[in-house]
Design a protein around this motif. Structure first.
Motif, mmCIF file in Angstrom:
data_model
loop_
_atom_site.group_PDB
_atom_site.id
_atom_site.type_symbol
_atom_site.label_atom_id
_atom_site.label_comp_id
_atom_site.label_asym_id
_atom_site.label_seq_id
_atom_site.Cartn_x
_atom_site.Cartn_y
_atom_site.Cartn_z
ATOM 1 N N GLU A 3 11.410 3.558 -36.463
ATOM 2 C CA GLU A 3 9.959 3.630 -36.271
ATOM 3 C C GLU A 3 9.214 2.846 -37.343
ATOM 4 O O GLU A 3 8.152 2.268 -37.085
ATOM 5 C CB GLU A 3 9.490 5.092 -36.279
ATOM 6 C CG GLU A 3 9.864 5.895 -35.049
ATOM 7 C CD GLU A 3 11.300 6.385 -35.077
ATOM 8 O OE1 GLU A 3 12.001 6.104 -36.076
ATOM 9 O OE2 GLU A 3 11.726 7.032 -34.098
ATOM 10 N N VAL A 60 5.994 4.416 -31.475
ATOM 11 C CA VAL A 60 5.266 4.672 -32.719
ATOM 12 C C VAL A 60 3.815 4.976 -32.388
ATOM 13 O O VAL A 60 3.160 4.201 -31.674
ATOM 14 C CB VAL A 60 5.348 3.457 -33.670
ATOM 15 C CG1 VAL A 60 4.477 3.683 -34.906
ATOM 16 C CG2 VAL A 60 6.783 3.183 -34.077
ATOM 17 N N GLU A 61 3.329 6.095 -32.894
ATOM 18 C CA GLU A 61 1.922 6.467 -32.724
ATOM 19 C C GLU A 61 1.176 6.033 -33.977
ATOM 20 O O GLU A 61 1.309 6.638 -35.040
ATOM 21 C CB GLU A 61 1.787 7.967 -32.499
ATOM 22 C CG GLU A 61 2.487 8.450 -31.237
ATOM 23 C CD GLU A 61 2.506 9.959 -31.123
ATOM 24 O OE1 GLU A 61 2.328 10.635 -32.167
ATOM 25 O OE2 GLU A 61 2.703 10.475 -30.011
ATOM 26 N N ALA A 62 0.410 4.956 -33.853
ATOM 27 C CA ALA A 62 -0.291 4.404 -35.015
ATOM 28 C C ALA A 62 -1.300 5.413 -35.554
ATOM 29 O O ALA A 62 -2.069 6.013 -34.797
ATOM 30 C CB ALA A 62 -1.013 3.120 -34.627
ATOM 31 N N GLY A 63 -1.277 5.593 -36.875
ATOM 32 C CA GLY A 63 -2.206 6.506 -37.522
ATOM 33 C C GLY A 63 -1.931 7.962 -37.235
ATOM 34 O O GLY A 63 -2.770 8.833 -37.524
ATOM 35 N N ASN A 64 -0.750 8.256 -36.666
ATOM 36 C CA ASN A 64 -0.374 9.620 -36.311
ATOM 37 C C ASN A 64 -1.322 10.280 -35.308
ATOM 38 O O ASN A 64 -1.410 11.504 -35.236
ATOM 39 C CB ASN A 64 -0.270 10.501 -37.575
ATOM 40 C CG ASN A 64 0.947 10.159 -38.406
ATOM 41 O OD1 ASN A 64 1.998 9.800 -37.861
ATOM 42 N ND2 ASN A 64 0.812 10.236 -39.721
ATOM 43 N N TRP A 65 -2.047 9.461 -34.557
ATOM 44 C CA TRP A 65 -2.845 9.998 -33.468
ATOM 45 C C TRP A 65 -1.931 10.288 -32.284
ATOM 46 O O TRP A 65 -1.014 9.539 -31.992
ATOM 47 C CB TRP A 65 -3.923 9.001 -33.045
ATOM 48 C CG TRP A 65 -5.063 8.908 -34.033
ATOM 49 C CD1 TRP A 65 -5.137 8.117 -35.119
ATOM 50 C CD2 TRP A 65 -6.281 9.645 -33.985
ATOM 51 N NE1 TRP A 65 -6.330 8.296 -35.779
ATOM 52 C CE2 TRP A 65 -7.064 9.238 -35.098
ATOM 53 C CE3 TRP A 65 -6.822 10.604 -33.112
ATOM 54 C CZ2 TRP A 65 -8.320 9.761 -35.360
ATOM 55 C CZ3 TRP A 65 -8.081 11.119 -33.375
ATOM 56 C CH2 TRP A 65 -8.815 10.700 -34.487
ATOM 57 N N ALA A 66 -2.205 11.386 -31.580
ATOM 58 C CA ALA A 66 -1.382 11.772 -30.439
ATOM 59 C C ALA A 66 -1.390 10.656 -29.388
ATOM 60 O O ALA A 66 -2.374 9.925 -29.239
ATOM 61 C CB ALA A 66 -1.889 13.076 -29.828
ATOM 62 N N THR A 67 -0.314 10.579 -28.640
ATOM 63 C CA THR A 67 -0.096 9.463 -27.719
ATOM 64 C C THR A 67 -1.259 9.190 -26.760
ATOM 65 O O THR A 67 -1.658 8.042 -26.611
ATOM 66 C CB THR A 67 1.201 9.692 -26.921
ATOM 67 O OG1 THR A 67 2.302 9.633 -27.822
ATOM 68 C CG2 THR A 67 1.382 8.645 -25.844
ATOM 69 N N GLY A 70 -4.353 7.783 -29.373
ATOM 70 C CA GLY A 70 -4.209 6.699 -30.337
ATOM 71 C C GLY A 70 -3.501 5.485 -29.763
ATOM 72 O O GLY A 70 -3.167 5.419 -28.580
ATOM 73 N N VAL A 72 -0.446 3.197 -29.189
ATOM 74 C CA VAL A 72 0.990 3.428 -29.046
ATOM 75 C C VAL A 72 1.714 2.089 -29.027
ATOM 76 O O VAL A 72 1.346 1.181 -28.276
ATOM 77 C CB VAL A 72 1.301 4.206 -27.752
ATOM 78 C CG1 VAL A 72 2.808 4.437 -27.621
ATOM 79 C CG2 VAL A 72 0.560 5.524 -27.736
#
Length: 524
Positions: A3, A60-67, A70, A72
């Motif tokens: 990731e 990979v979810e950029a910025g840890n935002w849910a799929t 955010g 993807v």
């Protein structure tokens, strides 16, 4: 671990572009930074391909935002394979342009502009291949558009500005259509995430599905140079500097084909438009090949063959089968490498002879035998001569088409075989006139091979020849070796293409990889 590698294929060239811009006109540091960045991208891409092939797709979810909310980034086998091939081509073209820059200074590729822009182009390519939603695919296309306009007009000559204006107008129309389609998709489905769109699109009325499908197909078809949307390409690519033309020919249209593959396998895997796509594929092959036969400039001949061979890729996708998609993926890899190699070889011809017009040059087999070999091998490959990868790819496409077993299928096979012969004829004519014909026979030569061919409207007159730097020759030779490797390792590569195609057999696998256990209610 995997990731962490995914964002790097975008961030490394992006930060390198910023660094080369800061370095200004200091050519040597710029070249070092650009070469190191693309070498790193190649290494990361290879690692991703090995990991994804062994362990499955990486999300990979950029910025840890849910799929669903955010950005993807998705790397599956198809994405990883495209990243590797693109990295190889971009690095080889960069080495070619470095050799040219060292020999000629800033005349063709001003360093203060060229290297940052080339790295931005690389960033756009990488974004397009790993985007997990339609909007970020659009962002990748727009990054490519901005960078490619700068590169295609380098030098500011009249022909390049004219070609650049045409290229930008057509690309902007495609982008507007794509953006409108994205807005309609979001309005209808409430998302632009590819996996969620694939889940929800079947809920729409059939006429709305077809409208969205056609809009996206036309937008991607313009970028892929599919007939009749390919009119812009033969006039745009040949006018640019040799390394820019090679990079464009190898990669930019294939990103459009890649988007069509995603569209036809993930979002709209239904067969309603497949017959129309098959007809478009046949027309693209035939019209491009006939255009190549009528040209008298090497770059324009190659540009028309580029259009014709896009038809082979669309053929494989339009079949709607795993075998067809696998053959298309293999053929895309083959064509990226071989077409880039031929344009690099054309750049060497231009340096040796001062022109790329087949009516004005001859005798290069005697004066530049290595250049002759570097052109001859990929020319046979593109023409589909056994046992090269071009033959293997076409054989796979024809076998997948034959399974369909109807009149259209056999017409497509016959058309594909004819186009292969026309491609070989056009390239053999280049060989006979440019390399085999004695230099003393150029003036007043009226052989059959020169009949019914036309010079480009802005074809340059023959200029003085220039010494060919070793780096330019080495990079072209390296690409020839890579093209031969596609034949030597055709078995493993075709098997990888099969696995990539199996992943794309309907949207279910992609949806599960991206959304996991997320239910439809959670996604709304």
């Amino acid at each position: 671990m995997m990731e962490a590698l995914v964002p790097l294929v975008v961030l490394v060239p992006l930060f390198a572009a910023a660094l080369t811009l800061v370095l200004g006109r200091r050519a040597r540091p710029q070249r070092i930074v650009a070469a190191l960045a693309l070498t790193a991208v190649l290494g990361i891409s290879v690692a991703l391909l090995i990991g994804v092939d062994a362990e499955g797709a990486v999300v990979v979810e950029a910025g840890n935002w849910a799929t669903p909310l955010g950005i993807v980034l998705v790397v599956d086998r198809l994405s990883a394979l495209m990243l590797v091939v693109s990295s190889v081509v971009l690095l080889a073209v960069l080495i070619f342009s470095i050799g040219q820059g060292l020999a000629d200074g800033d005349d063709e590729t001003p360093v203060s502009i060229y290297y940052p822009t080339y790295l931005i182009l690389t960033t756009g390519v990488m974004v397009a291949f790993i985007a997990g939603d339609l909007f970020n695919l659009y962002v990748g296309f727009e990054i490519l558009l901005v960078a490619s306009y700068v590169l295609i007009t380098l030098g500011g000559t009249r022909s390049r500005i004219r070609a650049g204006v045409t290229y930008v107008i057509v690309s902007l129309l495609s982008s507007i259509l794509f953006l409108a389609a994205i807005g309609m998709v979001y309005g209808a489905l409430g998302t632009v995430n590819l996996a969620q769109v694939a889940e929800r699109v079947q809920e729409l009325p059939l006429d709305v599905q077809i409208l969205l499908h056609v809009m996206l197909l036309v937008a991607f078809g313009i970028k892929a140079a599919v007939f009749p949307l390919s009119f812009w390409l033969p006039d745009s690519y040949p006018s640019a500097p040799a390394p820019v033309t090679a990079a464009f020919a190898g990669l930019l249209t294939k990103i459009g084909v890649y988007a069509i593959i995603r569209l036809e396998t993930v979002i709209f895997p239904t067969p309603e438009l497949n017959p129309a796509l098959l007809v478009v594929a046949l027309l693209t092959m035939v019209v491009g090949a006939l255009g190549a036969v009528a040209q008298a400039d090497i770059k324009r001949i190659l540009s028309f063959t580029l259009v014709s061979h896009i038809g082979y890729m669309i053929l494989g996708v339009a079949l709607g089968t795993v075998a067809g998609t696998a053959a298309a993926i293999y053929y895309i890899v083959h064509h990226i490498v071989v077409q880039t190699t031929l344009f690099l070889a054309a750049g060497l011809v231009e340096r040796e002879a001062g022109s790329t017009s087949i009516t004005r040059i001859g005798g290069l087999l005697a004066s530049a035998p290595l250049v002759a070999v570097l052109f001859f091998i990929p020319a046979l490959n593109l023409g589909g001569i056994p046992p090269f990868s071009g033959f293997i790819g076409k054989l796979g496409l024809f076998q997948a088409t034959a399974v369909q077993g109807d009149a259209l299928a056999y017409t497509l096979i016959g058309g594909g075989a004819l186009v292969s012969l026309l491609t070989l004829y056009a390239l053999v004519r280049v060989w006979n006139l440019v390399f085999w014909r004695p230099a003393g026979d150029v003036e007043g030569d009226e052989t059959r091979l020169l009949r019914s061919v036309e010079e480009a409207p802005d074809a340059p007159v023959t200029t003085e020849t220039r010494a060919t730097p070793r780096l330019m020759t080495l990079s072209t030779a390296g690409m020839v070796v890579v093209s031969l490797a596609l034949t030597v390792f055709a078995g493993p590569l075709y098997a990888l293409s099969d696995r990539a195609a199996a992943d794309l057999d309907g949207p279910d696998a992609y949806v599960v990889v991206v959304l996991g256990d997320l239910t439809e209610e959670e996604g709304r």
